[in-house]
Design a protein around this motif. Structure first.
Motif, PDB file in Angstrom:
ATOM      1  N   GLY A 206      12.174   2.300 171.533  1.00 56.71           N
ATOM      2  CA  GLY A 206      12.784   2.948 171.232  1.00 56.71           C
ATOM      3  C   GLY A 206      13.332   3.096 169.458  1.00 56.71           C
ATOM      4  N   ARG A 207      12.343   3.337 168.923  1.00 57.97           N
ATOM      5  CA  ARG A 207      12.712   3.333 167.088  1.00 57.97           C
ATOM      6  C   ARG A 207      11.782   4.404 166.665  1.00 57.97           C
ATOM      7  NH1 ARG A 207      11.929  -2.106 169.421  1.00 57.97           N
ATOM      8  NH2 ARG A 207      13.791  -3.163 168.618  1.00 57.97           N
ATOM      9  N   ARG A 208      11.572   4.617 165.566  1.00 59.64           N
ATOM     10  CA  ARG A 208      10.963   5.120 164.221  1.00 59.64           C
ATOM     11  C   ARG A 208      10.698   4.468 163.716  1.00 59.64           C
ATOM     12  NH1 ARG A 208      11.999   8.137 159.627  1.00 59.64           N
ATOM     13  NH2 ARG A 208       9.706  10.556 158.967  1.00 59.64           N
ATOM     14  N   ILE A 209       9.093   4.398 162.911  1.00 56.29           N
ATOM     15  CA  ILE A 209       8.443   3.382 161.635  1.00 56.29           C
ATOM     16  C   ILE A 209       8.263   4.443 160.879  1.00 56.29           C
ATOM     17  CG2 ILE A 209       7.122   2.163 161.529  1.00 56.29           C
ATOM     18  CD1 ILE A 209       9.497   0.873 163.133  1.00 56.29           C
ATOM     19  N   ASN A 210       8.577   4.527 159.506  1.00 57.72           N
ATOM     20  CA  ASN A 210       8.319   5.310 158.595  1.00 57.72           C
ATOM     21  C   ASN A 210       7.833   4.226 157.472  1.00 57.72           C
ATOM     22  OD1 ASN A 210       9.469   6.670 155.861  1.00 57.72           O
ATOM     23  ND2 ASN A 210       8.136   8.128 157.349  1.00 57.72           N
ATOM     24  N   LEU A 211       6.594   5.003 156.944  1.00 59.79           N
ATOM     25  CA  LEU A 211       5.716   4.399 156.107  1.00 59.79           C
ATOM     26  C   LEU A 211       5.478   5.453 154.637  1.00 59.79           C
ATOM     27  CD1 LEU A 211       2.441   3.426 157.960  1.00 59.79           C
ATOM     28  CD2 LEU A 211       4.733   2.031 158.083  1.00 59.79           C
ATOM     29  N   THR A 212       6.172   4.884 154.031  1.00 57.50           N
ATOM     30  CA  THR A 212       6.059   5.374 152.946  1.00 57.50           C
ATOM     31  C   THR A 212       5.405   4.444 151.771  1.00 57.50           C
ATOM     32  OG1 THR A 212       8.304   6.258 152.397  1.00 57.50           O
ATOM     33  CG2 THR A 212       7.232   5.951 151.032  1.00 57.50           C
ATOM     34  N   PHE A 213       4.169   5.819 151.465  1.00 62.20           N
ATOM     35  CA  PHE A 213       3.338   4.845 150.040  1.00 62.20           C
ATOM     36  C   PHE A 213       3.378   5.467 148.847  1.00 62.20           C
ATOM     37  CE2 PHE A 213       1.211   4.286 153.893  1.00 62.20           C
ATOM     38  CZ  PHE A 213       0.210   4.033 154.448  1.00 62.20           C
ATOM     39  N   ARG A 214       3.592   4.585 148.116  1.00 61.83           N
ATOM     40  CA  ARG A 214       3.833   5.099 146.551  1.00 61.83           C
ATOM     41  C   ARG A 214       3.351   4.417 145.524  1.00 61.83           C
ATOM     42  NH1 ARG A 214      10.425   3.362 147.685  1.00 61.83           N
ATOM     43  NH2 ARG A 214      11.036   5.276 148.577  1.00 61.83           N
ATOM     44  N   LYS A 215       3.005   5.104 144.491  1.00 62.53           N
ATOM     45  CA  LYS A 215       2.124   4.374 142.845  1.00 62.53           C
ATOM     46  C   LYS A 215       3.201   4.102 142.241  1.00 62.53           C
ATOM     47  CE  LYS A 215      -0.929   2.860 140.240  1.00 62.53           C
ATOM     48  NZ  LYS A 215      -1.621   2.299 140.579  1.00 62.53           N
ATOM     49  N   ALA A 216       3.852   2.309 142.413  1.00 54.94           N
ATOM     50  CA  ALA A 216       5.409   2.286 142.292  1.00 54.94           C
ATOM     51  C   ALA A 216       5.087   1.100 140.670  1.00 54.94           C
ATOM     52  CB  ALA A 216       5.858   1.203 142.457  1.00 54.94           C
ATOM     53  N   LEU A 217       3.927   0.785 140.473  1.00 57.70           N
ATOM     54  CA  LEU A 217       3.651  -0.063 138.874  1.00 57.70           C
ATOM     55  C   LEU A 217       2.788   0.515 138.743  1.00 57.70           C
ATOM     56  CD1 LEU A 217       2.790  -3.385 141.080  1.00 57.70           C
ATOM     57  CD2 LEU A 217       5.076  -2.578 140.088  1.00 57.70           C
TER      58      LEU A 217
END
Length: 217
Positions: A206-217
């Motif tokens: 009963g969940r949604r998982i979201n993966l957010t990929f970024r170039k942070a550094l």
């Protein structure tokens, strides 16, 4: 109204749907990797459990979060930032799994952003009733890299706006395995997630998982 482009596929959605200039939805792009991604997630969560972070204003976020990669996105009384150390465990965040890196690079390339190598992945867990208000991803140092956002589990309504918070957002239905990629003219677009509705997914419950990929550094 929730937008969608239609064809003769089973659910009426094309494999690739434009969202705005520089932004695209890759329909079911991650679905073939669902079990590999779920196993990698279990390992990450075991080392850096989900937690409800506090905003600088003292509000508890309804979405539970964790991170993996060289730096993790955190929020607390000190503000929003990236930190190489998990403040709850005192240890570095778990590394980005090879499956995550591969998926993010392939999705970015498919969307027209070749050479994308993320160094951070924010992992959000949505439960029924949770939501994410409109915001910009602007804590990263380099805005030339895109954002790659992977949806797993329950469907959700993605709100994708413009350069101003006041711009009326479009409503896009995200299904399990969909990936939204935005960059270039849309890199700083305001976006969010409407309140999640009840449901059950065979892998993520009963969940949604979201993966957010970024170039942070």
């Amino acid at each position: 109204m929730t937008i969608g482009l239609f064809d003769d596929s089973q659910d009426g959605r094309r494999p690739r749907e434009p969202l705005a200039e520089g932004a695209v939805l890759l329909v079911r792009f991650a679905k073939s990797m669902e079990m590999e991604l779920a196993a990698a997630l279990d390992a990450i969560i075991g080392a850096a459990p989900f937690r409800h972070m506090m905003t600088p204003g003292g509000f508890r976020m309804s979405v539970a979060m964790t991170n993996c990669g060289q730096a993790g996105w955190v929020t607390d009384a000190r503000g929003y930032r990236y930190d190489p150390i998990d403040p709850e465990t005192g240890r570095p965040w778990p590394p980005l799994p090879p499956s995550f890196l591969d998926l993010a690079a392939r999705a970015a390339k498919e969307a027209g952003y070749g050479g994308f190598v993320p160094d951070s992945c924010l992992i959000n867990r949505y439960e029924p009733g949770s939501r994410l208000s409109l915001h910009q991803d602007r804590n990263e140092r380099d805005f030339s890299a895109p954002i790659v956002s992977v949806s797993l589990g329950l469907p959700a309504t993605f709100l994708f706006g413009g350069a101003q918070r006041s711009d009326r957002p479009r409503r896009i239905r995200l299904e399990h395995g969909d990936i939204a990629v935005w960059g270039g003219p849309s890199r700083l677009a305001f976006h969010g997630v409407a309140q999640l509705e009840d449901g059950h997914h065979p892998i993520f419950g009963g969940r949604r998982i979201n993966l957010t990929f970024r170039k942070a550094l």
